[in-house]
Design a protein around this motif. Structure first.
Motif, PDB file in Angstrom:
ATOM      1  N   ALA A 133       0.826  -1.214   0.000  1.00 44.40           N
ATOM      2  CA  ALA A 133       0.000   0.000   0.000  1.00 44.40           C
ATOM      3  C   ALA A 133       0.862   1.267   0.000  1.00 44.40           C
ATOM      4  O   ALA A 133       0.400   2.333  -0.412  1.00 44.40           O
ATOM      5  CB  ALA A 133      -0.940   0.005   1.199  1.00 44.40           C
ATOM      6  N   GLN A 134       2.117   1.135   0.438  1.00 47.13           N
ATOM      7  CA  GLN A 134       3.037   2.277   0.429  1.00 47.13           C
ATOM      8  C   GLN A 134       3.754   2.405  -0.919  1.00 47.13           C
ATOM      9  O   GLN A 134       4.657   3.230  -1.062  1.00 47.13           O
ATOM     10  CB  GLN A 134       4.053   2.144   1.557  1.00 47.13           C
ATOM     11  CG  GLN A 134       3.411   2.250   2.923  1.00 47.13           C
ATOM     12  CD  GLN A 134       4.428   2.201   4.041  1.00 47.13           C
ATOM     13  OE1 GLN A 134       5.438   2.895   3.998  1.00 47.13           O
ATOM     14  NE2 GLN A 134       4.168   1.383   5.034  1.00 47.13           N
ATOM     15  N   GLY A 135       3.362   1.573  -1.867  1.00 50.93           N
ATOM     16  CA  GLY A 135       3.936   1.657  -3.203  1.00 50.93           C
ATOM     17  C   GLY A 135       5.211   0.857  -3.393  1.00 50.93           C
ATOM     18  O   GLY A 135       5.855   0.961  -4.436  1.00 50.93           O
ATOM     19  N   LEU A 136       5.575   0.044  -2.418  1.00 52.73           N
ATOM     20  CA  LEU A 136       6.795  -0.743  -2.535  1.00 52.73           C
ATOM     21  C   LEU A 136       6.489  -2.102  -3.157  1.00 52.73           C
ATOM     22  O   LEU A 136       5.463  -2.709  -2.866  1.00 52.73           O
ATOM     23  CB  LEU A 136       7.437  -0.939  -1.161  1.00 52.73           C
ATOM     24  CG  LEU A 136       7.851   0.347  -0.450  1.00 52.73           C
ATOM     25  CD1 LEU A 136       8.377   0.035   0.937  1.00 52.73           C
ATOM     26  CD2 LEU A 136       8.886   1.094  -1.262  1.00 52.73           C
ATOM     27  N   ARG A 137       7.409  -2.561  -4.003  1.00 57.82           N
ATOM     28  CA  ARG A 137       7.240  -3.851  -4.664  1.00 57.82           C
ATOM     29  C   ARG A 137       8.382  -4.765  -4.259  1.00 57.82           C
ATOM     30  O   ARG A 137       9.511  -4.317  -4.035  1.00 57.82           O
ATOM     31  CB  ARG A 137       7.190  -3.683  -6.186  1.00 57.82           C
ATOM     32  CG  ARG A 137       6.052  -2.768  -6.654  1.00 57.82           C
ATOM     33  CD  ARG A 137       4.684  -3.289  -6.197  1.00 57.82           C
ATOM     34  NE  ARG A 137       3.594  -2.408  -6.584  1.00 57.82           N
ATOM     35  CZ  ARG A 137       2.940  -1.615  -5.749  1.00 57.82           C
ATOM     36  NH1 ARG A 137       3.272  -1.572  -4.469  1.00 57.82           N
ATOM     37  NH2 ARG A 137       1.955  -0.867  -6.175  1.00 57.82           N
ATOM     38  N   TYR A 138       8.103  -6.051  -4.199  1.00 58.82           N
ATOM     39  CA  TYR A 138       9.050  -7.022  -3.647  1.00 58.82           C
ATOM     40  C   TYR A 138       8.722  -8.399  -4.197  1.00 58.82           C
ATOM     41  O   TYR A 138       7.663  -8.633  -4.789  1.00 58.82           O
ATOM     42  CB  TYR A 138       8.938  -7.035  -2.121  1.00 58.82           C
ATOM     43  CG  TYR A 138       7.495  -7.071  -1.673  1.00 58.82           C
ATOM     44  CD1 TYR A 138       6.810  -8.275  -1.594  1.00 58.82           C
ATOM     45  CD2 TYR A 138       6.801  -5.894  -1.396  1.00 58.82           C
ATOM     46  CE1 TYR A 138       5.480  -8.310  -1.229  1.00 58.82           C
ATOM     47  CE2 TYR A 138       5.464  -5.921  -1.042  1.00 58.82           C
ATOM     48  CZ  TYR A 138       4.810  -7.131  -0.959  1.00 58.82           C
ATOM     49  OH  TYR A 138       3.486  -7.158  -0.616  1.00 58.82           O
ATOM     50  N   ARG A 139       9.611  -9.337  -3.963  1.00 60.78           N
ATOM     51  CA  ARG A 139       9.383 -10.746  -4.291  1.00 60.78           C
ATOM     52  C   ARG A 139       8.943 -11.449  -3.016  1.00 60.78           C
ATOM     53  O   ARG A 139       9.426 -11.142  -1.928  1.00 60.78           O
ATOM     54  CB  ARG A 139      10.670 -11.406  -4.798  1.00 60.78           C
ATOM     55  CG  ARG A 139      11.192 -10.813  -6.061  1.00 60.78           C
ATOM     56  CD  ARG A 139      10.515 -11.450  -7.231  1.00 60.78           C
ATOM     57  NE  ARG A 139      10.991 -10.838  -8.456  1.00 60.78           N
ATOM     58  CZ  ARG A 139      10.282 -10.791  -9.552  1.00 60.78           C
ATOM     59  NH1 ARG A 139       9.079 -11.306  -9.578  1.00 60.78           N
ATOM     60  NH2 ARG A 139      10.767 -10.250 -10.635  1.00 60.78           N
ATOM     61  N   ALA A 157       9.658  -0.031   5.149  1.00 62.05           N
ATOM     62  CA  ALA A 157       9.610   1.101   4.217  1.00 62.05           C
ATOM     63  C   ALA A 157      10.753   2.079   4.479  1.00 62.05           C
ATOM     64  O   ALA A 157      11.386   2.577   3.535  1.00 62.05           O
ATOM     65  CB  ALA A 157       8.262   1.814   4.320  1.00 62.05           C
ATOM     66  N   ALA A 158      11.040   2.336   5.752  1.00 61.74           N
ATOM     67  CA  ALA A 158      12.129   3.259   6.093  1.00 61.74           C
ATOM     68  C   ALA A 158      13.475   2.707   5.629  1.00 61.74           C
ATOM     69  O   ALA A 158      14.311   3.449   5.089  1.00 61.74           O
ATOM     70  CB  ALA A 158      12.148   3.515   7.603  1.00 61.74           C
ATOM     71  N   GLU A 159      13.685   1.413   5.796  1.00 58.51           N
ATOM     72  CA  GLU A 159      14.954   0.813   5.383  1.00 58.51           C
ATOM     73  C   GLU A 159      15.089   0.803   3.863  1.00 58.51           C
ATOM     74  O   GLU A 159      16.175   1.068   3.330  1.00 58.51           O
ATOM     75  CB  GLU A 159      15.084  -0.603   5.935  1.00 58.51           C
ATOM     76  CG  GLU A 159      16.452  -1.220   5.726  1.00 58.51           C
ATOM     77  CD  GLU A 159      17.587  -0.472   6.421  1.00 58.51           C
ATOM     78  OE1 GLU A 159      18.710  -0.461   5.867  1.00 58.51           O
ATOM     79  OE2 GLU A 159      17.364   0.095   7.501  1.00 58.51           O
ATOM     80  N   VAL A 160      14.007   0.525   3.158  1.00 59.21           N
ATOM     81  CA  VAL A 160      14.052   0.550   1.694  1.00 59.21           C
ATOM     82  C   VAL A 160      14.395   1.959   1.218  1.00 59.21           C
ATOM     83  O   VAL A 160      15.252   2.138   0.341  1.00 59.21           O
ATOM     84  CB  VAL A 160      12.716   0.053   1.075  1.00 59.21           C
ATOM     85  CG1 VAL A 160      12.668   0.335  -0.426  1.00 59.21           C
ATOM     86  CG2 VAL A 160      12.527  -1.430   1.342  1.00 59.21           C
ATOM     87  N   GLU A 161      13.758   2.960   1.789  1.00 60.90           N
ATOM     88  CA  GLU A 161      14.044   4.347   1.386  1.00 60.90           C
ATOM     89  C   GLU A 161      15.490   4.724   1.708  1.00 60.90           C
ATOM     90  O   GLU A 161      16.170   5.361   0.907  1.00 60.90           O
ATOM     91  CB  GLU A 161      13.073   5.308   2.077  1.00 60.90           C
ATOM     92  CG  GLU A 161      13.257   6.751   1.648  1.00 60.90           C
ATOM     93  CD  GLU A 161      13.211   6.962   0.135  1.00 60.90           C
ATOM     94  OE1 GLU A 161      13.990   7.811  -0.371  1.00 60.90           O
ATOM     95  OE2 GLU A 161      12.426   6.283  -0.556  1.00 60.90           O
ATOM     96  N   LYS A 162      15.964   4.320   2.871  1.00 53.99           N
ATOM     97  CA  LYS A 162      17.357   4.600   3.256  1.00 53.99           C
ATOM     98  C   LYS A 162      18.333   3.976   2.257  1.00 53.99           C
ATOM     99  O   LYS A 162      19.283   4.625   1.818  1.00 53.99           O
ATOM    100  CB  LYS A 162      17.600   4.049   4.668  1.00 53.99           C
ATOM    101  CG  LYS A 162      18.989   4.266   5.203  1.00 53.99           C
ATOM    102  CD  LYS A 162      19.047   3.765   6.646  1.00 53.99           C
ATOM    103  CE  LYS A 162      20.317   3.010   6.880  1.00 53.99           C
ATOM    104  NZ  LYS A 162      20.359   2.361   8.185  1.00 53.99           N
TER     105      LYS A 162
END
Length: 155
Positions: A42-48, A138-143
């Motif tokens: 929902a935060q727009g992040l995509r992953y496997r 989400a914070a770690e992905v952005e970092k």
């Protein structure tokens, strides 16, 4: 099933009912995993999902963010020995305690191997609030994205 049921050779099952119960336990797509994935998505992040971070390591992470090299694991309290919630079973405690100890050792080995390969490992317990887990992911992905952008030469 009849009352004279005997477990197959080398089986961990102490009874037919226990065997059915243990076989029904999910190894992926658990409720905590699905909740966290939905919030992260929902935060727009995509992953496997359920992917190997490293091709030569026969272990899968619950969520893998390849470009940022982040592997997420949502560990079950029983199977991974949560210090707050793990209770040794009454039936066949030696086997199950050893099994959980092996799982914990494998988790530490996985963390070490991924870290040595340049990955960030995020581990959460199934009892942690899903919103908190999703926010930390989400914070770690952005970092990591920011770090990657800052190291790329300007085009």
């Amino acid at each position: 099933m009849s009352d004279n049921w005997t477990p197959p050779e080398g089986s961990w099952a102490s009874s037919a009912a226990r065997r059915r119960n243990m076989q029904a336990i999910r190894s992926r797509d658990t409720t905590p995993e699905r909740l966290i994935r939905r919030l992260v998505h929902a935060q727009g992040l995509r992953y496997r999902v359920g992917a190997r971070p490293l091709a030569d390591l026969r272990r899968t992470a619950d969520m893998v963010f390849r470009p940022t090299k982040i592997a997420v694991f949502i560990d079950g309290c029983y199977w991974h020995g949560c210090p707050e919630h793990y209770v040794s079973p009454k039936t066949n405690p030696g086997y199950w305690s050893d099994k959980v100890a092996r799982n914990m050792a494998r988790d530490r080995d996985t963390d070490q191997r991924l870290t040595e390969a340049g990955w960030t490992v995020l581990r959460f317990w199934e009892h942690e609030p899903s919103e908190d887990c999703a926010a930390r992911i989400a914070a770690e992905v952005e970092k990591r994205r920011t770090a990657i952008r800052s190291t790329k030469p300007d085009s």
